[in-house]
Structures are given as structure tokens and as C-alpha cells.
Scaffold this motif. Structure first.
Motif, mmCIF file in Angstrom:
data_model
loop_
_atom_site.group_PDB
_atom_site.id
_atom_site.type_symbol
_atom_site.label_atom_id
_atom_site.label_comp_id
_atom_site.label_asym_id
_atom_site.label_seq_id
_atom_site.Cartn_x
_atom_site.Cartn_y
_atom_site.Cartn_z
ATOM 1 N N VAL A 34 0.847 -1.188 0.000
ATOM 2 C CA VAL A 34 0.000 0.000 0.000
ATOM 3 C C VAL A 34 0.885 1.240 0.000
ATOM 4 C CG1 VAL A 34 -1.955 -1.096 1.173
ATOM 5 C CG2 VAL A 34 -0.172 0.006 2.529
ATOM 6 N N THR A 35 0.299 2.354 -0.386
ATOM 7 C CA THR A 35 0.968 3.644 -0.323
ATOM 8 C C THR A 35 0.183 4.544 0.614
ATOM 9 O OG1 THR A 35 1.776 3.430 -2.581
ATOM 10 C CG2 THR A 35 1.713 5.654 -1.661
ATOM 11 N N VAL A 36 0.903 5.212 1.504
ATOM 12 C CA VAL A 36 0.271 6.138 2.436
ATOM 13 C C VAL A 36 0.894 7.513 2.218
ATOM 14 C CG1 VAL A 36 -0.190 6.689 4.847
ATOM 15 C CG2 VAL A 36 -0.119 4.291 4.103
ATOM 16 N N VAL A 37 0.057 8.475 1.835
ATOM 17 C CA VAL A 37 0.492 9.853 1.614
ATOM 18 C C VAL A 37 0.355 10.584 2.942
ATOM 19 C CG1 VAL A 37 0.086 11.977 0.317
ATOM 20 C CG2 VAL A 37 -0.281 9.750 -0.782
ATOM 21 N N THR A 38 1.470 11.129 3.419
ATOM 22 C CA THR A 38 1.484 11.777 4.724
ATOM 23 C C THR A 38 1.697 13.282 4.635
ATOM 24 O OG1 THR A 38 3.857 11.449 4.915
ATOM 25 C CG2 THR A 38 2.447 9.729 5.838
ATOM 26 N N GLY A 39 2.187 13.768 3.531
ATOM 27 C CA GLY A 39 2.671 15.137 3.477
ATOM 28 C C GLY A 39 4.081 15.152 4.043
ATOM 29 N N GLN A 40 4.650 16.338 4.218
ATOM 30 C CA GLN A 40 6.035 16.430 4.663
ATOM 31 C C GLN A 40 6.173 16.921 6.099
ATOM 32 O OE1 GLN A 40 8.287 18.665 1.832
ATOM 33 N NE2 GLN A 40 7.784 17.293 0.156
ATOM 34 N N GLY A 41 5.095 16.935 6.850
ATOM 35 C CA GLY A 41 5.132 17.473 8.204
ATOM 36 C C GLY A 41 5.302 16.430 9.280
#
Length: 79
Positions: A34-41
Motif C-alpha cells: 500500500v501507499t500512504v500519503v502523509t505530506g512532509q510534516g
């Protein structure tokens, strides 16, 4: 179901949502990763620790440069 975007979540809500979502994803034997998009924070920085105690996760790698992770599951999910 193989991609989760956590933008806009508080860190606590993101953890709870991810925890439930990834357990459901790993129970589906057709899903290998799976891919989890977190942002860069802060979520990006905390995310590897969220995965540390999940015995069904084989590997976690940064994906799309910064701001996302790619998670691979073990073949035998009855761990």
C-alpha cells in the motif's frame, strides 16, 4: 484501497485512521503493498514509528520523494 491520503488529519486522528485502515488492507490477501500519503510534516516524521509494532509489515520505504511511504506486507499474514 491500496492508497491512503492523510492530508488534513490531526496527528492523533491520522494514527487512528491509519491503524484501522492498514489492518483491513493486510487482511485482504490480494493486497501485497500500500501507499500512504502523509505530506512532509509531523505525520511524515512519526509514521515509521507507527509501523514498528505491526508484525505484518515487511518493509516501509519513502515513496514519491518526500511526503509518502510505500508499505509491503509479509506473504504469510498470520503472524
Amino acid at each position: 484501497m491500496t492508497r491512503l491520503d492523510l492530508h488534513g488529519f490531526t496527528i492523533h486522528d491520522a494514527w487512528r485512521f491509519f491503524h484501522q485502515w492498514v489492518q483491513e488492507a493486510q487482511q485482504d490477501n490480494t493486497v501485497k503493498s500500500v501507499t500512504v500519503v502523509t505530506g512532509q510534516g509531523q505525520i511524515y516524521n512519526e509514521f515509521p514509528r507507527w509501523c514498528d509494532n505491526m508484525s505484518f509489515i515487511r518493509d516501509i520505504q519513502p515513496h514519491f520523494g518526500n511526503g509518502a511511504y510505500h508499505i509491503s506486507f509479509y506473504k504469510n499474514r498470520n503472524r
